[in-house]
Scaffold this active site. Structure first.
Site, PDB file in Angstrom:
ATOM      1  N   CYS A 147       9.640  15.039 -23.112  1.00  5.88           N
ATOM      2  CA  CYS A 147      10.521  15.181 -21.950  1.00  5.88           C
ATOM      3  C   CYS A 147      11.979  14.935 -22.323  1.00  5.88           C
ATOM      4  O   CYS A 147      12.890  15.463 -21.688  1.00  5.88           O
ATOM      5  CB  CYS A 147      10.082  14.262 -20.824  1.00  5.88           C
ATOM      6  N   HIS A 180      10.498   8.075 -18.824  1.00  6.68           N
ATOM      7  CA  HIS A 180      10.429   9.525 -18.628  1.00  6.68           C
ATOM      8  C   HIS A 180      11.830  10.086 -18.392  1.00  6.68           C
ATOM      9  O   HIS A 180      12.672   9.450 -17.760  1.00  6.68           O
ATOM     10  CB  HIS A 180       9.536   9.841 -17.421  1.00  6.68           C
TER      11      HIS A 180
END
Length: 767
Positions: free
Chosen positions: A385, A678
């Site tokens: 990510c 994330h």
């Protein structure tokens, strides 16, 4: 609320500080166990655990919905079916008196080897084993994770231990914060199983289906074809570097011997598997099992085929709950559907999985119509990510993307540059950009770019999480070197600007820079700042004009946690500071490194301006001496339009291209460290001007203001009006009729030429 109501009903006259609630937790197990010197004193002797309302409030804050009384009750038993929980009230006369049951608090009776729930640096709770206990801290090992992730946590709720992540809670009773998933598994459930071929301290994980659940009373089988596991001294302490005399064993929670049979599709073996029960099968007493023993076993009729079908310890580290290491899928047997909140009539895109839903499934690009030109989702290829977030922002640098889309980069490819990748990174990036803007794909798999980068940067050749700022810097540097128009780089010494006119020093510094660096990224993404150093000992001064492609801004934190203004961060960046010993400056006069006084000012600003918010701090651990990271998650208020840097620029400013910027991208982070958590991105599409939120493969409409959160990490701005090559230095040199590429007073190797002077002859003294 229900528990607080219970307290008020049972002790209506008691003040809050004079009453505490305890609840009884059950850890029953009737079955075979591995012999061990550890008695797991904490759980086996405990009947009641203190209810921590602060942790409950934090749990509710993080959860998508509040914790219910029923869910809380389920955590108290192995089946989760009991509807009653025994509670106990503890009272004291005044708030200053000691609690009568203080000795029963978890941290008071904790022992090495006990199992608890513990948070990691990202705040997530895991099952853990206590490895070491100090006066104010506890070292834990997270079950199912390599020992390199072992962490030291504070022991007491109200204490602050230097060097530790004090935002985290102390360890909690086992299964008070984590689910009792091992006790509630059923045949057909999916778990994570450690790959048999992976390294002990760097395991890989696959999905496995439970085919059989052995009875707790079954004899303990010798495990065949399993993964190599870390071992520890059997007393539960850390391994002794000098060589422990104790037997080392793999971790087994409470030494429980129950086992399960799992099927791992990725490890299917073509060879015939061995029988589960052989002469090597042993019982907890150490004797070989006879036929009668085997008949008593509920699993004696099953045949294992290691490693494809094998037995594992239910309470060991060879399995983990699904979602611990692998991405959690809601339904392994149904396709995922991506839905966008634009164009209601559009058909959804479906991503089909393999029947087993294994981790080995290769995510590929999906043909379909994206929400907007260039606004394409990017598959997460395993903690990638950070790459996706960065690429989404860079993709909307209009002038850079057009350069690749028009194939203008081909003539600039530099395959001989030893600092580049032979053009491979640039070609991989160009290919990705072209597909993202082709209109043929709704989701892309940036596999080629990821693999190409990893081939030339070993730090990214893994499936770990990485810092998006570090990756952004590397990718931009890599693209620059692959597209560098300078084919042969001379050695160039830095220019000392002290004693020179600033304008002249800046021009000469930039011309020296062009001797080694000249690409589209230099044209539009690089500026200069003026660095002024002063020796605190002798007063020697040094002025350098340094090139930058991003600016790292400190955060001017506020005690009341009010929003930080971006302008305050810029002001703080330009405040004077004294260098520490790690960044000491060598003073030519003192002939030693000194902690100089440093002043930084912006000389020029490029067309593309990247601001890095320094949310992550590095502190030295007071106990281990290691480096610890912590995060500032305060909101920084930054403008979407009209970021005006005019008052900060000392150098060239053009009326046709003033240093006024508009935001077009934000790389966002959630979590406690840059290498965990994330990353997502919020970007302004360079074609339709609309804002889109990019969360890996999911892309949907949003607003620029929605990105102003405590997670904003990298801010991408572009000049609102006009273009200024080389951050205005091109116009300055044209105005002064200076050739940027020629006329420097240097030799062919880049060294400054020194005029020869004749030495004066000394007169001979007369006799």
């Amino acid at each position: 609320d229900a528990l607080m109501a219970l307290i008020r009903a049972a002790a209506p006259k008691a003040a809050n500080q004079t009453v505490r609630l305890w609840s009884r937790r059950l850890y029953p197990y009737e079955g075979t166990t591995r012999s061990s010197p550890i008695a797991s004193i904490t759980q086996q002797n405990a009947k009641y655990e203190l209810v921590d309302f602060n942790q409950m409030a934090e749990q509710n804050k993080r959860a998508s919905k509040p914790l219910t009384l029923g869910e809380w009750a389920k955590s108290h038993s192995c089946t989760g079916l009991e509807r009653q929980v025994e509670c106990m009230l503890e009272l004291r006369q005044t708030g200053s008196m000691a609690w009568p049951l203080k000795s029963l608090e978890l941290m008071e009776r904790l022992r090495v080897g006990d199992f608890v729930d513990a948070q990691d640096v990202a705040g997530k709770w895991y099952e853990a084993q206590v490895r070491k206990i100090k006066k104010n801290s506890v070292k834990v090992h997270y079950v199912g994770w390599s020992s390199k992730w072992d962490a030291e946590l504070k022991r007491w709720p109200d204490s602050a231990v230097p060097g530790l992540a004090n935002k985290l809670f102390p360890p909690s009773p086992l299964w008070s914060q984590t689910p009792r998933w091992r006790e509630r598994l059923k045949i057909g459930d999916i778990v994570e199983v450690r790959d048999t071929s992976s390294l002990v301290k760097r395991p890989k994980w696959y999905k496995g289906e439970i085919k059989k659940i052995g009875k707790p009373s079954d004899p303990i089988r010798k495990l065949e074809g399993g993964a190599d596991l870390e071992t520890y001294p059997c007393d539960g302490t850390d391994p002794d570097p000098s060589g422990s005399q104790l037997e080392e064993v793999s971790l087994l929670m409470f030494d429980r011997g129950q086992q399960i049979l799992v099927e791992v599709a990725q490890e299917r073996s073509e060879k015939a598997g061995a029988l589960v029960f052989t002469k090597s099968v042993s019982s907890p007493t150490g004797r070989e099992l006879n036929a009668a023993d085997l008949e008593l076993s509920a699993s004696s009729s099953l045949i294992a085929e290691p490693p494809f079908l094998r037995w594992v310890d239910l309470y060991g580290e060879e399995i983990c709950q699904l979602g611990t290491h692998l991405k959690l899928d809601d339904d392994l047997k149904t396709p995922t559907v991506l839905k966008y909140d634009v164009e209601n009539g559009r058909k959804p895109v479906e991503i089909m999985r393999t029947p087993s839903g294994g981790a080995g499934f290769m995510r590929e690009s999906l043909r379909g119509v994206p929400p907007a030109p260039g606004s394409v989702g990017l598959h997460n290829l395993g903690n990638s990510c950070f790459l996706n977030s960065t690429v989404q922002c860079l993709n909307h640098m209009e002038i850079i993307s057009q350069y690749f889309l028009r194939d203008s980069y081909n003539s600039d490819l530099n395959r001989q540059n030893p600092l580049g990748s032979g053009g491979n990174v640039a070609m991989a990036y160009a290919s990705l950009v072209k597909k993202m803007w082709s209109g043929d794909y709704s989701v892309m798999a940036p596999r080629s770019l990821k693999q190409t980068v990893a081939a030339f940067a070993p730090q990214f050749d893994n499936s770990y999480q990485h810092d998006s700022q570090e990756f952004c810097q590397f990718l931009m540097d890599g693209l620059h070197e692959d597209l560098n128009r300078v084919k042969s780089k001379p050695y160039v010494e830095e220019l000392e600007g002290f004693g020179m006119e600033d304008q002249r020093a800046a021009i000469e510094s930039w011309r020296k820079h062009l001797l080694r660096h000249d690409s589209i990224f230099v044209d539009h993404c690089q500026g200069m700042h003026r660095s002024h150093l002063t020796c605190p000992q002798c007063g020697r001064e040094s002025i350098k004009f340094d090139v930058y492609s991003s600016i790292s801004l400190p955060l001017a934190t506020k005690k009341d946690h009010a929003a930080i203004q971006l302008e305050d961060c810029i002001e703080m960046f330009m405040e004077g500071e004294q260098l520490d010993e790690r960044n000491a400056w060598y003073c030519p006069s003192c002939r030693r490194h000194v902690c100089a006084l440093k002043m930084i000012a912006l000389w020029s600003a490029p067309d593309i301006l990247i601001l890095h918010l320094k949310r992550f701090q590095f502190d030295t651990c007071m106990t281990s001496g290691g480096m610890l990271r912590s995060k500032i998650d305060d909101t920084v208020a930054f403008p979407i339009e009209g970021l005006d840097l005019t008052k900060y620029i000392l150098g060239p400013i053009s009326e046709d291209a003033p240093p006024v910027y508009k935001l077009f991208g934000v790389s966002e982070h959630t979590g406690y460290t840059a290498n965990s958590g994330h990353y997502t991105a919020t970007v302004r599409n360079s074609i339709d001007g609309q804002w889109y939120r990019c969360n890996d493969s999911h892309v949907g409409r949003t607003s620029g203001e929605a990105a102003i959160t405590g997670g904003a990490y990298l801010l991408f701005y572009q000049r609102s009006k006009g273009s200024s090559k080389w951050a205005g230095m091109d116009a300055v040199m044209k105005e002064r009729s200076i050739d940027p590429y020629g006329g420097l007073n240097v030799d062919k190797d880049g060294f400054e030429k020194i005029k020869k002077t004749k030495a004066k002859k000394k007169k001979k003294a007369g006799r």
